[in-house]
Design a protein around this motif. Sequence first.
Motif, short mmCIF file in Angstrom:
data_model
loop_
_atom_site.label_atom_id
_atom_site.label_comp_id
_atom_site.label_asym_id
_atom_site.label_seq_id
_atom_site.Cartn_x
_atom_site.Cartn_y
_atom_site.Cartn_z
N ALA A 103 3.40 7.68 -3.25
CA ALA A 103 2.46 7.44 -4.34
C ALA A 103 2.56 8.54 -5.39
O ALA A 103 2.54 8.26 -6.60
CB ALA A 103 1.03 7.34 -3.81
N LYS A 143 0.84 -1.18 0.00
CA LYS A 143 0.00 0.00 0.00
C LYS A 143 0.88 1.24 0.00
O LYS A 143 1.82 1.35 0.77
CB LYS A 143 -0.91 0.01 1.22
N LEU A 144 0.55 2.15 -0.88
CA LEU A 144 1.28 3.41 -0.99
C LEU A 144 0.33 4.56 -0.74
O LEU A 144 -0.81 4.53 -1.17
CB LEU A 144 1.86 3.58 -2.40
N SER A 145 0.82 5.58 -0.07
CA SER A 145 0.01 6.78 0.08
C SER A 145 0.93 7.98 0.18
O SER A 145 2.13 7.86 0.40
CB SER A 145 -0.87 6.67 1.33
N SER A 155 -0.11 4.67 -11.19
CA SER A 155 -0.71 5.03 -9.91
C SER A 155 -0.32 3.99 -8.87
O SER A 155 0.17 2.90 -9.22
CB SER A 155 -2.23 5.09 -10.04
N ALA A 156 -0.57 4.29 -7.61
CA ALA A 156 -0.30 3.32 -6.56
C ALA A 156 -1.13 2.06 -6.78
O ALA A 156 -0.65 0.94 -6.56
CB ALA A 156 -0.60 3.93 -5.19
N HIS A 178 10.48 3.42 -7.31
CA HIS A 178 9.72 3.33 -6.06
C HIS A 178 10.65 3.01 -4.88
O HIS A 178 10.56 3.63 -3.82
CB HIS A 178 8.64 2.26 -6.18
#
Length: 121
Positions: free
Chosen positions: A8, A2-4, A18-19, A96
């Motif tokens: 992201a 999970k990326l935020s 996108s994530a 990333h």
Amino acid sequence: MKLSGRPARTLQAESGLSAADFAVLGRLTDVPEGRRRCQDLARALEWEKSRMSHHIARMAGRGLVVREECLEDARGAFVVITEQGRSAIETAAPLHEEAVRALFLDHVIHQLLVMPPGACR
């Protein structure tokens, strides 16, 4: 995966993924054949069926994945990574990793190095 927030946004700006794209492609590259049942992929990502369906349709429109019908189960379908999708994640993964390292790990390591001896006990 999970990326935020900043990771992201950095991923999107530097790779065009996108994530959510990164999460889907990452799950597909986790399996040797690069294909997973839609239902299993949704469960692994903790997504609702409708979110998975809409997102896969958008990714398929960009050539990152294809959707294949399941011959054994007419109700089921597979999501399969394409060469373009594989290339996209192979390009995005090191970007990333660098962003995560720069945004998080470098700071944590620095803090650990400047801690007085015995502070972590």
